[in-house]
Design an enzyme around this catalytic site. Structure first.
Site, PDB file in Angstrom:
ATOM      1  N   ASN A 131       0.868  -1.179   0.000  1.00  0.00           N
ATOM      2  CA  ASN A 131       0.000   0.000   0.000  1.00  0.00           C
ATOM      3  C   ASN A 131       0.904   1.227   0.000  1.00  0.00           C
ATOM      4  O   ASN A 131       1.317   1.704   1.047  1.00  0.00           O
ATOM      5  CB  ASN A 131      -0.904  -0.035   1.239  1.00  0.00           C
ATOM      6  CG  ASN A 131      -2.049   0.939   1.141  1.00  0.00           C
ATOM      7  OD1 ASN A 131      -2.405   1.400   0.068  1.00  0.00           O
ATOM      8  ND2 ASN A 131      -2.642   1.267   2.277  1.00  0.00           N
TER       9      ASN A 131
ATOM     10  N   HIS B 235      -4.855  21.503  11.877  1.00  0.00           N
ATOM     11  CA  HIS B 235      -4.375  22.703  12.562  1.00  0.00           C
ATOM     12  C   HIS B 235      -5.350  23.878  12.594  1.00  0.00           C
ATOM     13  O   HIS B 235      -5.108  24.862  13.298  1.00  0.00           O
ATOM     14  CB  HIS B 235      -3.079  23.177  11.890  1.00  0.00           C
ATOM     15  CG  HIS B 235      -3.272  23.591  10.454  1.00  0.00           C
ATOM     16  ND1 HIS B 235      -3.481  22.665   9.449  1.00  0.00           N
ATOM     17  CD2 HIS B 235      -3.323  24.814   9.858  1.00  0.00           C
ATOM     18  CE1 HIS B 235      -3.619  23.304   8.296  1.00  0.00           C
ATOM     19  NE2 HIS B 235      -3.536  24.599   8.515  1.00  0.00           N
TER      20      HIS B 235
ATOM     21  N   ALA C 294      10.126  -6.699  10.592  1.00  0.00           N
ATOM     22  CA  ALA C 294       8.697  -6.903  10.349  1.00  0.00           C
ATOM     23  C   ALA C 294       7.858  -6.202  11.411  1.00  0.00           C
ATOM     24  O   ALA C 294       8.194  -6.220  12.594  1.00  0.00           O
ATOM     25  CB  ALA C 294       8.378  -8.396  10.340  1.00  0.00           C
TER      26      ALA C 294
ATOM     27  N   THR D 288       9.326   6.286  11.555  1.00  0.00           N
ATOM     28  CA  THR D 288       8.877   7.681  11.601  1.00  0.00           C
ATOM     29  C   THR D 288      10.023   8.671  11.407  1.00  0.00           C
ATOM     30  O   THR D 288       9.782   9.872  11.300  1.00  0.00           O
ATOM     31  CB  THR D 288       8.198   7.979  12.947  1.00  0.00           C
ATOM     32  OG1 THR D 288       9.142   7.750  13.996  1.00  0.00           O
ATOM     33  CG2 THR D 288       6.977   7.098  13.157  1.00  0.00           C
ATOM     34  N   LYS D 289      11.266   8.174  11.411  1.00  0.00           N
ATOM     35  CA  LYS D 289      12.407   9.069  11.208  1.00  0.00           C
ATOM     36  C   LYS D 289      13.483   8.358  10.391  1.00  0.00           C
ATOM     37  O   LYS D 289      13.422   7.139  10.195  1.00  0.00           O
ATOM     38  CB  LYS D 289      12.969   9.555  12.542  1.00  0.00           C
ATOM     39  CG  LYS D 289      13.473   8.463  13.465  1.00  0.00           C
ATOM     40  CD  LYS D 289      13.938   9.065  14.782  1.00  0.00           C
ATOM     41  CE  LYS D 289      14.484   7.981  15.713  1.00  0.00           C
ATOM     42  NZ  LYS D 289      14.970   8.536  16.990  1.00  0.00           N
TER      43      LYS D 289
END
Length: 203
Positions: free
Chosen positions: A66, A96, A146, A151-152
């Site tokens: 995906n 926001h 897995a 996120t960084k």
């Protein structure tokens, strides 16, 4: 008797799906922003924002992928392989604005930070069910465990895992990475020792 009849039918159905998937794979290659040689994916069992995805050579994308990037891009280099059910998301919904339902947000309401490109460098292995979020760069030679949520940025040759993903260890020490680099990369493409040392010292 019924089971004996169903078994060959089931095998034939699986073969038919495989052949159809392979046919569509060759048909859909041109839909990507860029598609190199020896690229394998499963169009009937995956969801791609084709026009915003660039693929290098020798890329394998397992079924159930995906890859979503409506306003950004996903750049995948050479010799990268993904396990089944990997998700890459190059954007995020805005939240926001005071006095406006999130449902009512328009594209023009988005912040520049809401959509950021994702870069996956050469020789990366992404494990089953991993999620890679916007703005991430995965360094070459890295392994994503897995089920991880990245996120960084991931340093070169790091093994990361968890939610959010963290560096668990590096595949080799700096000396061994330099030997590895000398064996497979030309001099102008090798990572410098000081850069590798910096990444490993940051762990």
């Amino acid at each position: 008797m019924k089971n004996k009849l169903l078994k060959p039918l089931s095998s034939f159905h699986a073969l038919l799906k495989k052949v159809f998937d392979r046919f569509l794979m060759y048909l859909y290659r041109s839909q990507f922003a860029k598609c190199g040689e020896n690229v394998f994916f499963f169009p009937t069992r995956s969801d791609f924002f084709y026009k915003n995805i660039s693929l290098g050579n020798n890329v394998y994308i397992g079924p159930g992928a995906n890859f979503i990037a409506s306003l950004s891009s996903i750049e995948i280099a050479d010799k990268v392989f993904f396990g089944p059910n990997v998700t890459i998301i190059g954007g995020n919904h805005s939240s926001h604005i005071i006095g406006k339902f999130m449902w009512d947000y328009k594209i023009s309401d988005k912040l520049s930070s809401d959509d950021q490109s994702i870069v996956i460098e050469t020789d990366v292995w992404v494990g089953t069910g991993a999620i890679i979020l916007k703005g991430v760069k995965i360094g070459r030679g890295a392994i994503i465990a897995a089920g991880s949520t990245v996120t960084k940025d991931v340093p070169p040759y790091a093994i990361v895992g968890g939610v959010p993903a963290k560096v668990l260890k590096f595949r080799w020490n700096v000396t061994d990475i330099l030997i590895h680099e000398e064996l497979i990369y030309p001099p102008e493409k090798r990572i410098r020792k000081d850069i590798l040392s910096q990444f490993q010292n940051e762990k």
